[in-house]
Design a protein around this motif. Structure first.
Motif, mmCIF file in Angstrom:
data_model
loop_
_atom_site.group_PDB
_atom_site.id
_atom_site.type_symbol
_atom_site.label_atom_id
_atom_site.label_comp_id
_atom_site.label_asym_id
_atom_site.label_seq_id
_atom_site.Cartn_x
_atom_site.Cartn_y
_atom_site.Cartn_z
ATOM 1 N N ARG A 139 -25.250 77.006 73.939
ATOM 2 C CA ARG A 139 -24.302 78.108 74.112
ATOM 3 C C ARG A 139 -24.883 79.171 75.042
ATOM 4 O O ARG A 139 -24.198 79.693 75.930
ATOM 5 C CB ARG A 139 -23.936 78.712 72.760
ATOM 6 C CG ARG A 139 -22.911 79.830 72.876
ATOM 7 C CD ARG A 139 -22.192 80.164 71.590
ATOM 8 N NE ARG A 139 -21.131 81.115 71.881
ATOM 9 C CZ ARG A 139 -19.934 80.807 72.354
ATOM 10 N NH1 ARG A 139 -19.607 79.546 72.557
ATOM 11 N NH2 ARG A 139 -19.036 81.742 72.610
ATOM 12 N N SER A 187 -22.276 74.674 73.756
ATOM 13 C CA SER A 187 -22.376 74.568 72.302
ATOM 14 C C SER A 187 -22.050 73.158 71.833
ATOM 15 O O SER A 187 -22.807 72.543 71.071
ATOM 16 C CB SER A 187 -21.432 75.582 71.658
ATOM 17 O OG SER A 187 -21.338 75.408 70.265
ATOM 18 N N THR A 247 -19.049 77.682 75.407
ATOM 19 C CA THR A 247 -18.449 76.749 74.449
ATOM 20 C C THR A 247 -18.753 75.306 74.814
ATOM 21 O O THR A 247 -19.026 74.476 73.940
ATOM 22 C CB THR A 247 -16.931 76.981 74.354
ATOM 23 O OG1 THR A 247 -16.683 78.358 74.030
ATOM 24 C CG2 THR A 247 -16.311 76.104 73.276
ATOM 25 N N ASP A 263 -17.712 79.443 67.008
ATOM 26 C CA ASP A 263 -18.762 78.428 66.940
ATOM 27 C C ASP A 263 -19.382 78.256 65.555
ATOM 28 O O ASP A 263 -19.506 77.134 65.048
ATOM 29 C CB ASP A 263 -19.865 78.740 67.950
ATOM 30 C CG ASP A 263 -19.459 78.422 69.367
ATOM 31 O OD1 ASP A 263 -18.384 78.894 69.775
ATOM 32 O OD2 ASP A 263 -20.198 77.710 70.061
#
Length: 457
Positions: free
Chosen positions: A115, A403, A400, A259
């Motif tokens: 991330r 992540s 994102t 997240d």
């Protein structure tokens, strides 16, 4: 000298709300005519505030915002905000897991690093048009995008035409990265860790609001989050904070907060989506909420270690109303990625389809995120580079994508050194208790949150 606060001035909000009305099918032509005839400005394309308006426009702006709020959207039936209605609009809502698989601390460590790296990659080109991102990278031999942006060797004329993001350039170019600088895309996951530590997984939306007022500086909020913060200070309670004079309620802000909801529910997209919903409705409605639910569910699926990137994206779609514009955007992004060999062609298709939306709106960014992850097929470097190279909200999409790709990689050692070494295992933030924390320590705290017996009831 007057202080002009961006994102909350009524005269700045009218243009954005008129744009939102056009997007969700409300007929606001008569209101728009009154606004423009009085000298009001349209929504600024990239900034939080337009040119200062005449003082007498503020009273008119407040009246028009209230009138716009009374217009009903024909899309509301297919794009609900209440969780029960959302679930009813999802024919394939995933069944809850009674025996979710464990998630390792290494996997969570990779997610935090991913991330941060994806966010940092996108920071210097945030707000730049797609043509500018391509020109800057090409001029330094970095296209297709494969590593950090740099100003070294950049022609002065090009640098003047496409200036780096002024807040980020001194901390996010290859030559000056020294740990992970502060960013709202990392602040909000930190706040979610704090939220779960303080209130447990049964937190309410009001608990989140209380946490923000206690721990989040107002100046570290933007768009829908800043409006909701202002509403809280004005005594407006959730979930009305998401609607009152908030034309940014379908932008990307709730998505970037999702997240940890996904990471802490490995293999359980249903629970992750429901938890993300309670978070999102503080600030967002409809598609803005779906962005958070989709992301949390996809990350939960990836955290379980039982799916590839395509399975994770499919899991995310199962918690989004099938006939919503958000679901269409994700499907469009996936289809575009599967239909083109080069990602430049994919990005061009996305910008042709969604170029009329604001660059922070959730729909174009969801389409790009889905396209980048699909096209990269699970590769970490390709995931963050494609997400950033497609433009729009570059740091949020990079974060994102990083992540999810980090979760799939499964371990910090599986991420290329060029992305992780400059981070120096150090994160700067104004969230109390977290400044200069290491990503390994964050992984440990997050891992403890996955053990439900360690959480408050």
């Amino acid at each position: 000298m007057k202080v002009r606060v961006t994102w909350v001035q009524p005269e700045d909000l009218v243009g954005h709300e008129l744009r939102q009305a056009a997007e969700d099918g409300r007929d606001a032509r008569a209101i728009a005519r009154r606004w423009y005839e009085a000298g009001g400005a349209p929504a600024p394309e990239r900034a939080g505030a337009s040119t200062p308006a005449a003082p007498e426009l503020r009273a008119l702006a407040e009246r028009l915002l209230d009138e716009l709020a009374l217009l009903e959207s024909p899309l509301e039936a297919e794009e609900p905000t209440e969780l029960t209605a959302i679930r009813a609009a999802c024919p394939d809502w995933p069944a809850p897991r009674t025996d979710p698989p464990p998630v390792s601390q290494d996997r969570l460590h990779a997610a935090w690093l991913g991330r941060a790296a994806g966010c940092l990659l996108g920071k210097p080109v945030e707000k730049l048009p797609l043509a500018g991102i391509r020109a800057l990278a090409r001029a330094t031999g970095n296209w297709p995008l494969a590593t950090w942006f740099t100003a070294k060797g950049l022609p002065a004329e090009l640098a003047a035409t496409y200036p780096w993001n002024r807040r980020s350039a001194h901390t996010s170019l290859a030559e000056n990265i020294d740990g992970m600088p502060e960013d709202d895309d990392l602040n909000h996951p930190l706040l979610t860790v704090l939220l779960l530590q303080r209130y447990g997984p049964s937190f309410t939306t009001c608990d989140l609001a209380r946490l923000w007022l206690d721990e989040l500086p107002a100046g570290r909020t933007f768009t829908a989050e800043r409006v909701a913060y202002r509403n809280l200070l004005d005594g407006i309670e959730p979930p009305h904070t998401a609607r009152y004079r908030n034309p940014f309620r379908e932008w990307i802000g709730a998505l970037i907060r999702a997240d940890v909801h996904g990471w802490t529910h490995p293999g359980d997209p249903s629970a992750a989506a429901e938890q993300a919903h309670r978070d999102a409705v503080l600030t967002h409605t409809a598609n803005g909420v779906y962005g958070a639910m989709f992301t949390a569910a996809a990350l939960a699926e990836a955290a379980g270690g039982e799916s590839d990137v395509h399975g994770a994206l499919a899991a995310g779609l199962r918690v989004v109303p099938a006939r919503s514009r958000f679901a269409h955007a994700v499907r469009f992004g996936v289809g575009a990625a599967r239909g083109e060999n080069g990602f430049d062609a994919v990005a061009d298709r996305l910008h042709a389809e969604y170029g009329d939306y604001h660059w922070v709106h959730v729909l174009p960014n969801a389409a790009l995120l889905a396209a980048a992850l699909t096209h990269a097929d699970g590769d970490f470097s390709d995931s963050i580079c494609r997400a950033v190279s497609g433009g729009w909200d570059t740091d949020s999409n990079g974060a994102t994508a990083g992540s999810l790709a980090g979760l799939l990689a499964g371990s910090p050692n599986a991420l290329p050194d060029r992305w992780t070494t400059p981070l120096k295992n150090r994160l700067a933030t104004s969230v109390p208790g977290f400044d200069s924390i290491g990503f390994d320590a964050l992984a440990g705290q997050t891992h403890r949150l996955t053990h439900k017996e360690a959480l408050r009831p």
